[in-house]
Design a protein around this motif. Structure first.
Motif: not given
Length: 490
Positions: A151-157
């Motif tokens: 799970f990537d904590d950085r938003r993608a959009a």
């Protein structure tokens, strides 16, 4: 039961979590207080007045008026979209609508607004990882991480009421995790209440409209976008309808719970990139595919895709058009839509002002007891019909700008003030305006008439007869003369 690997039907998942998001984190994610939101919005005209005052001083020091005014417009545009992006919710939806209305401005005036608008969605403040984790724990359960391999904590959009994260589901599929901003629902509901209170003022500008009913219709449409369960249901309907389609790809919904929707991830080139740097052939292909998806989707799913703005489409590596974000969908068509389309096409392409008046009254676009300038309406509608008078047509921003300027001209004599939109057709108006704006940005040339006839075969007879006619100029002089006599008589 918490979401987990043993769930076969993701739409049945629920959570018994008692995890809650702290007030501090919620406030940091989205301003929800009415006083705070109103103060942010009120800062726009105040700051504009301040810039104007400073501008007078700069002109006194020798800077040209054109240079000073250009600087004021640029700073004001940036401020508007920074505020709207920070507030999110209905405010950001309003910012998206400005993409249409900036077309009414000359290009040299609209440029700062266009640039700032392009930054609006991506510049919205991101949720902190701790807030994201708290939302997921509250919606999916304390053990939410067991559902993901990564799970990537950085938003993608970013979106108007939420943001998207990239992750890997427990079965290895790459997924997009759409999370509603904490406080978004409360903020949007507050904005809608404000819209309802202000709606009475709109009657001054459009006295021919049932403003209260139209406001309620718009409100209902926005409320649907807050229902992620309904969004997931619409997306599943489109995904099933377009499964293995050679031209389109709709990602499957992997799971949905509360204010979280998890869908298959789509890699591709966003359409805004095609607008910025695509070839004309790419622009034509993508634009016509967008039209086809909106029209064909009604037949395949009995749903209208109401939000076809460029950010919701991307060109996949295999050439198909990927489509995301199904929050703004509604049942379609309403009863009598085919008859309405046929009546209007006959009036515009084969008839005249009298036929247009009859169609407008019959289908509720003008009240029976209201008089209006039908010649002016006919003269306004004719240019808008131009894309369907030709087998192919190129939609451009200058062409659309002319139509928007005519329809929104703030004159008491503007016939648009005497007309309304029947409530069942407000979703169609939103979808149509959005797709036309996107096509104008792309500068798409294509066979629009052919696509519409494919979706509405009842119109074929009208256009077949149109093709058999000798081209003849539209006689607006007679309409103007008749209008002048009517004004003199009154």
């Amino acid at each position: 039961m918490t979401i987990g690997r043993g769930i076969d039907r993701p739409d049945e998942i629920s959570t018994g979590s008692d995890t809650h998001i702290s007030t501090t984190e919620t406030a940091a994610a989205l301003p929800v207080g009415r006083v705070v939101r109103n103060a942010r919005i009120a800062s726009i005209p105040v700051a504009f007045a301040g810039r104007r005052a400073i501008g007078y001083g700069k002109r006194a020091l020798g800077r040209s008026a054109a240079e000073v005014n250009r600087d004021i417009r640029s700073r004001t545009a940036q401020h508007i979209f920074e505020v709207l992006g920070e507030l999110k919710g209905c405010a950001t939806k309003f910012g998206q609508l400005l993409a249409i209305y900036e077309l009414a401005l000359p290009s040299e005036l609209a440029e700062p607004y266009r640039i700032a608008l392009g930054r609006l969605q991506d510049s919205a403040p991101a949720m902190l990882p701790s807030t994201v984790h708290a939302v997921l724990a509250e919606q999916l359960g304390r053990d939410w991480r067991t559902n993901f391999l990564e799970f990537d904590d950085r938003r993608a959009a970013a979106a108007s009421i939420g943001q998207v994260h990239r992750a890997v589901w427990h079965d290895g599929r790459e997924v997009a995790v759409k999370i509603m901003y904490p406080g978004a629902r409360e903020s949007v509901l507050g904005d809608l209440d404000q819209l309802r209170r202000m709606s009475a003022l709109l009657g001054v500008f459009v006295p021919g409209a049932d403003v209260a009913a139209l406001t309620d219709s718009v409100r209902a449409g926005i409320l649907r976008e807050l229902d992620y369960a309904a969004e997931a249901a619409s997306q599943r309907a489109f995904a099933d309808a377009y499964r293995d389609d050679p031209e389109f790809r709709v990602p499957d919904v992997v799971a949905q719970q509360g204010d979280v929707v998890i869908s298959e991830w789509l890699d591709g080139t966003p359409v805004p990139h095609i607008i910025a740097s695509g070839s004309q052939a790419e622009r034509d292909r993508v634009g016509m595919a967008m039209v086809r998806f909106v029209l064909d989707g009604c037949t395949r799913t009995d749903l209208l895709y109401c939000d076809p703005h460029p950010g919701n489409f991307r060109v996949l590596p295999d050439g198909r058009l990927g489509v995301v974000d199904f929050g703004a969908c509604c049942r379609w068509p309403p009863a009598g839509f085919d008859g309405l389309a046929l009546d209007y096409c006959r009036a515009v392409f084969e008839g005249g002002p009298t036929d247009l008046e009859a169609a407008s009254r019959r289908h509720g676009f003008v009240a029976d007891d209201r008089s209006f300038d039908v010649d002016a309406l006919f003269a306004a509608v004719l240019p808008c019909s131009e894309p369907l008078r030709h087998k192919t047509f190129q939609l451009t921003s200058p062409w659309l700008r002319r139509q928007v300027v005519r329809a929104t001209r703030p004159k008491l004599s503007n016939v648009a003030r005497q007309c309304t939109i029947p409530v069942p057709f407000t979703p169609f108006a939103r979808s149509s305006l959005t797709i036309i704006g996107a096509l104008a940005q792309l500068g798409t040339e294509g066979a629009y008439r052919e696509e519409i006839v494919r979706s509405l075969p009842v119109l074929a007879e009208v256009f077949d007869r149109l093709d058999q006619q000798e081209p003849r100029p539209v006689d607006l002089a007679t309409a103007r003369e008749r209008r002048a006599r009517r004004i003199t008589a009154s």
